[in-house]
Scaffold this motif. Structure first.
Motif, PDB file in Angstrom:
ATOM      1  N   TYR A  89       0.693  -1.268  -0.047  1.00 56.76           N
ATOM      2  CA  TYR A  89       0.044  -0.145   0.161  1.00 56.76           C
ATOM      3  C   TYR A  89       0.931   1.144   0.189  1.00 56.76           C
ATOM      4  CZ  TYR A  89      -3.498   3.578   1.696  1.00 56.76           C
ATOM      5  OH  TYR A  89      -4.245   4.610   1.427  1.00 56.76           O
ATOM      6  N   TYR A  90       1.951   1.351   0.811  1.00 59.27           N
ATOM      7  CA  TYR A  90       2.872   2.484   0.814  1.00 59.27           C
ATOM      8  C   TYR A  90       3.403   2.893  -0.209  1.00 59.27           C
ATOM      9  CZ  TYR A  90       6.286   5.838   2.729  1.00 59.27           C
ATOM     10  OH  TYR A  90       6.835   6.996   2.868  1.00 59.27           O
ATOM     11  N   LEU A  91       3.890   1.679  -1.021  1.00 54.25           N
ATOM     12  CA  LEU A  91       4.713   1.884  -2.179  1.00 54.25           C
ATOM     13  C   LEU A  91       3.724   2.232  -3.459  1.00 54.25           C
ATOM     14  CD1 LEU A  91       7.039  -1.405  -2.450  1.00 54.25           C
ATOM     15  CD2 LEU A  91       7.623   0.815  -2.082  1.00 54.25           C
ATOM     16  N   ASN A  92       2.569   1.906  -3.352  1.00 56.20           N
ATOM     17  CA  ASN A  92       1.577   2.512  -4.293  1.00 56.20           C
ATOM     18  C   ASN A  92       1.054   3.734  -4.208  1.00 56.20           C
ATOM     19  OD1 ASN A  92       1.149   0.476  -6.304  1.00 56.20           O
ATOM     20  ND2 ASN A  92       0.151  -0.812  -4.553  1.00 56.20           N
ATOM     21  N   GLU A  93       1.489   4.296  -2.919  1.00 58.21           N
ATOM     22  CA  GLU A  93       0.986   5.512  -2.550  1.00 58.21           C
ATOM     23  C   GLU A  93       1.934   6.710  -2.890  1.00 58.21           C
ATOM     24  OE1 GLU A  93      -2.248   6.984  -1.558  1.00 58.21           O
ATOM     25  OE2 GLU A  93      -2.780   5.055  -2.551  1.00 58.21           O
ATOM     26  N   HIS A  94       3.398   6.085  -2.591  1.00 51.55           N
ATOM     27  CA  HIS A  94       4.510   6.863  -2.947  1.00 51.55           C
ATOM     28  C   HIS A  94       5.428   6.492  -4.046  1.00 51.55           C
ATOM     29  CE1 HIS A  94       3.060   7.098   1.353  1.00 51.55           C
ATOM     30  NE2 HIS A  94       3.527   8.411   1.383  1.00 51.55           N
ATOM     31  N   LYS A  95       4.810   6.806  -5.118  1.00 55.28           N
ATOM     32  CA  LYS A  95       5.701   6.279  -6.411  1.00 55.28           C
ATOM     33  C   LYS A  95       7.072   6.580  -6.754  1.00 55.28           C
ATOM     34  CE  LYS A  95       4.602   5.512 -11.327  1.00 55.28           C
ATOM     35  NZ  LYS A  95       3.793   5.667 -12.374  1.00 55.28           N
ATOM     36  N   GLU A  96       7.281   7.742  -6.176  1.00 51.60           N
ATOM     37  CA  GLU A  96       8.693   8.523  -6.500  1.00 51.60           C
ATOM     38  C   GLU A  96       9.615   7.664  -5.597  1.00 51.60           C
ATOM     39  OE1 GLU A  96      11.113  12.867  -6.115  1.00 51.60           O
ATOM     40  OE2 GLU A  96       8.876  12.776  -6.178  1.00 51.60           O
ATOM     41  N   PHE A  97       9.017   7.434  -4.469  1.00 52.97           N
ATOM     42  CA  PHE A  97      10.161   6.549  -3.363  1.00 52.97           C
ATOM     43  C   PHE A  97      10.207   5.099  -3.971  1.00 52.97           C
ATOM     44  CE2 PHE A  97      10.067   3.647   0.122  1.00 52.97           C
ATOM     45  CZ  PHE A  97      11.239   3.758   0.491  1.00 52.97           C
ATOM     46  N   ALA A  98       9.005   4.632  -4.553  1.00 54.95           N
ATOM     47  CA  ALA A  98       8.884   3.391  -4.849  1.00 54.95           C
ATOM     48  C   ALA A  98       9.697   3.177  -5.978  1.00 54.95           C
ATOM     49  CB  ALA A  98       7.627   2.967  -5.345  1.00 54.95           C
ATOM     50  N   VAL A  99       9.819   4.104  -7.048  1.00 54.79           N
ATOM     51  CA  VAL A  99      10.763   3.889  -8.363  1.00 54.79           C
ATOM     52  C   VAL A  99      12.251   3.901  -7.703  1.00 54.79           C
ATOM     53  CG1 VAL A  99      11.146   4.676 -10.436  1.00 54.79           C
ATOM     54  CG2 VAL A  99       8.987   4.654  -9.738  1.00 54.79           C
ATOM     55  N   SER A 100      12.709   4.828  -7.012  1.00 57.65           N
ATOM     56  CA  SER A 100      13.927   5.078  -6.414  1.00 57.65           C
ATOM     57  C   SER A 100      14.531   3.912  -5.649  1.00 57.65           C
ATOM     58  CB  SER A 100      14.116   6.250  -5.466  1.00 57.65           C
ATOM     59  OG  SER A 100      13.559   7.494  -6.257  1.00 57.65           O
ATOM     60  N   LEU A 101      13.739   3.234  -4.820  1.00 55.44           N
ATOM     61  CA  LEU A 101      13.799   2.009  -4.290  1.00 55.44           C
ATOM     62  C   LEU A 101      14.038   0.761  -5.056  1.00 55.44           C
ATOM     63  CD1 LEU A 101      14.199   0.238  -1.452  1.00 55.44           C
ATOM     64  CD2 LEU A 101      11.703   0.121  -1.597  1.00 55.44           C
ATOM     65  N   VAL A 102      13.163   0.816  -6.049  1.00 56.67           N
ATOM     66  CA  VAL A 102      13.476  -0.419  -6.858  1.00 56.67           C
ATOM     67  C   VAL A 102      14.634  -0.271  -7.818  1.00 56.67           C
ATOM     68  CG1 VAL A 102      12.735  -1.657  -9.004  1.00 56.67           C
ATOM     69  CG2 VAL A 102      10.998  -1.172  -7.145  1.00 56.67           C
TER      70      VAL A 102
END
Length: 235
Positions: free
Chosen positions: A185-198
């Motif tokens: 849920y958090y990754l889907n709500e914070h796309k910029e962070f999620a892309v950087s993390l991946v």
């Protein structure tokens, strides 16, 4: 009973501070009457402040992420943060406010859940190619996490006499599902962070693969040299 009663203020204060992080909103005061040295600890945000304290000298990628909830009578409280230029992983786990230094079922569940959450997000958003999956070590690179469980006495199990490793079998599935659902849920709500993390995880994977290739090449080169020397001697 004790060979020495020369108590060290820093050791006691550190232990009490750890308890203050785990029991948010509870105030602890340590006073050394020998020297009037004093420690006053109270953390209203609990584990979030604990992670921030551990990462105070690092470069965070994002804010401290925290989740808490309850499942089957077990209360789960987790806080985590990724740091950009950190290549290690720091996971601290607790069961009923006691540090489980050797990990256990709650740590296993956490690792499984966060690995699946990041991999599923990366696959669904086409951030990784083909059927390549990120390994757990790639995903945990640069991660600082605190896992704290409150487990009813009848469900509490440890492995070994020192009680440093949690053995409660229910904790695996409970923590795994808990972190998977909340992290997804958090990754889907914070796309910029999620892309950087991946991207960070993919970089870690590439570095791991390159290091393994270099090691394999070094071994094969060394083996070839040994064979060549033996051939010369035989000749």
């Amino acid at each position: 009973i004790f060979s020495t009663t020369n108590f060290q203020f820093d050791v006691i204060a550190n232990h009490v501070q750890e308890s203050a992080f785990l029991l948010k909103g509870v105030r602890f005061v340590v006073l050394d009457e020998r020297t009037s040295q004093r420690g006053d600890f109270c953390y209203n945000e609990g584990l979030k402040e604990y992670v921030a304290y551990l990462n105070k000298d690092k470069t965070p990628m994002d804010e401290v992420i925290s989740f808490d909830g309850e499942d089957s009578g077990i209360k789960v409280d987790i806080a985590l943060q990724y740091c950009a230029k950190d290549y290690g992983e720091s996971i601290y786990s607790y069961a009923n406010n006691v540090r489980t230094r050797d990990g256990g079922t709650h740590e296993s569940g956490f690792k499984m859940g966060i690995t699946k959450a990041v991999n599923d997000y990366a696959t669904e958003n086409q951030l990784i190619r083909g059927k390549i999956k990120l390994e757990g070590s790639d995903i945990r690179e640069g991660l600082t996490a605190i896992i704290s469980l409150k487990i009813p006495e009848q469900m509490l199990q440890y492995e070994g006499q020192t009680k440093q490793k949690l053995g409660t079998p229910e904790a695996v599935a409970i923590v795994s599902n808990f972190i998977y659902n909340n992290m997804t849920y958090y990754l889907n709500e914070h796309k910029e962070f999620a892309v950087s993390l991946v991207k960070k995880c993919i970089d870690a994977q590439n570095a791991r693969i390159a290091a393994r290739k270099a090691k394999d090449e070094a071994r094969s080169t060394r083996k070839a040299k040994v064979e060549m020397i033996l051939s010369d001697k035989l000749t």
